[in-house]
Motif scaffolding. Structure first.
Motif: not given
Lengths: 306, 147
Positions: A120-133, A139-147, A159-160
């Motif tokens: 769960q933390l992996i997903i939460d941290c990725m979402s937080s990093a996406k907001k910062m980016a 642009l396109k650093a962290i796309e929703q498709s990657k999440i 893979k993660i």
């Protein structure tokens, strides 16, 4: 007519200033020391080659957040969720400096969570990093498709880590290629400080001597001059200048740690085609210096996440 | 007056070309250099630039005794061979890919953590009078935990 000419001149001046700034940004920073695209070499001109030699590019490579996290894991440290920057803090970060530092911090937290399979933390941290980016306009650093891909492979740690590596590269390559070396440097500094913060807080003082994690922390002294060179290449940027003051406090403590290394002897293992760089090292860090380091790192990190 | 109208257009063209070339370097690094790192995990850092014949780049990085590393250094096909050397803090050469037929990769591990310096140089086609070749050069690192 005069008025029209005045407006045209103003637009022209603004356009030239804009171009000058953009090209100036592209040529500055930690690596590019000249305008790469505009390199035009006259034929058979030795003097130009000399200029090129002087304008060589220099890369100062701090450990990436992924590498910092793997160092913690390889030292046998345990996972502690309480050490990570809470994802609820994301709304606090509205300046470029705070978003850049926390992009590095959340990417380090993400890497740390990935190493310990904290789904769960992996997903939460990725979402937080996406907001910062996103906030930094990367642009396109962290796309929703990657999440989505992350969620689909949540139990596949290999893979993660590949996804984390790819998204981090997308961010820093965007910043490097778009003339934002100061922001790129701040992202790396944020990630590096987070790794140091997590490490120093995971050390069990009852097992200080011979502690592998302590050795890994001592090794970070080797990156101090790289850190300063990286930041100095964007000196004059107010946010970077503030960071340089904070990093100087850290350097004062690292200067109290002694590292003595013997000459390095390369030995090639022909069966694996891998070179072992052999050398002996002696280090000396007292528990008092370690506590001081922990305090200073903690203060810097607090100022980053507040 | 006409020249004043042309300058902003020319400027915009230069900007477009600059960003396009940089974007190409990223694409080159991902497409050509990244696969060279397998089976190591890419550290996520990006170091790439447009270099011309005989031009050098330097990179400073700390490598840790707990890891095994692969460095991959790739240049576009239009460039001559890319030389790279690895030096320790005392400027002793620990590795040169010239001795390995300009190999693109080098695998290594360390007994103790070290800050190393990489010097990357685009060699020359040795054709005086010709316009020197230029192209993207990428430096990438892969790592894994030491067994």
């Amino acid at each position: 007519m005069n008025k029209k000419y005045g407006i045209s001149s103003g637009i022209l001046a603004l356009a030239l200033l804009f171009v000058g700034m953009l090209i100036g940004c592209s040529s500055g920073g930690s690596k590019a020391t000249k305008d790469e695209a505009a390199t035009v070499i006259p034929k058979d001109n030795t003097a130009v080659y000399e200029d090129i030699k002087q304008a060589e590019k220099i890369f100062n490579a701090l450990p990436s957040p992924l590498e910092s996290a793997m160092l913690i894991k390889s030292a046998g440290a345990k996972f502690d969720n309480a050490l990570l920057n809470p994802v609820g803090n994301v709304s606090k970060y509205v300046t470029n400096k705070s978003m850049a530092l926390n992009l590095g911090i959340y990417t380090c937290d993400l890497s740390f969570a990935s190493m310990y399979e904290q789904t769960q933390l992996i997903i939460d941290c990725m979402s937080s990093a996406k907001k910062m980016a996103d906030g930094l306009g990367i642009l396109k650093a962290i796309e929703q498709s990657k999440i989505d891909e992350l969620e689909e492979n949540i139990n596949n740690s290999e893979k993660i880590m590949e996804i984390v590596s790819e998204t981090f590269m997308n961010s820093n390559s965007y910043l490097a290629d778009n003339g934002q070396p100061a922001i790129a440097a701040m992202v790396l500094v944020g990630g590096w400080i987070e790794g140091l913060y997590i490490s120093t807080n995971l050390v069990d003082m009852k097992n200080f001597n011979g502690n592998k994690l302590v050795s890994s922390i001592i090794d970070q002294k080797l990156s101090i001059d790289i850190l300063f060179n990286l930041l100095n290449s964007s000196k004059g940027n107010p946010a970077v200048d503030e960071l340089l003051v904070q990093m100087q406090q850290l350097k004062v403590v690292f200067d109290k740690i002694k590292i003595t290394t013997s000459a390095v002897r390369p030995e090639v293992d022909k069966t694996t085609n891998t070179t072992m760089l052999k050398s002996e090292v002696k280090t000396d860090m007292t528990p008092e210096v370690f506590k001081e380091l922990t305090r200073v790192v903690g203060e810097i990190r607090s100022s980053f996440i507040k | 007056m006409r020249i004043y109208r042309i300058i902003p257009i020319l400027a915009l063209f230069i900007i477009a070309v600059t960003f396009d070339v940089n974007g190409q370097c990223k694409a080159f690094a991902k497409k050509v250099c990244f696969p060279e790192l397998s089976p190591y995990l890419h550290d996520g850092n990006y170091h790439a630039a447009v270099l011309v014949e005989r031009e050098e780049a330097e990179l400073y990085k700390t490598f840790y005794s707990d890891m095994e590393y692969r460095v991959a250094i790739c240049g576009e096909d239009k460039l001559p061979n890319i030389e790279f050397k690895v030096l320790d803090a005392n400027k002793n050469v620990l590795y040169s890919n010239k001795d390995a037929n300009y190999a693109k990769t080098w695998d290594f591990k360390l007994q103790s953590s070290q800050q190393l310096k990489l010097i990357v140089k685009v060699s020359s086609f040795n054709a005086p009078g010709d316009t020197p070749a230029s192209g993207c050069v990428s430096i990438m690192f892969g790592f894994k935990m030491k067994k």
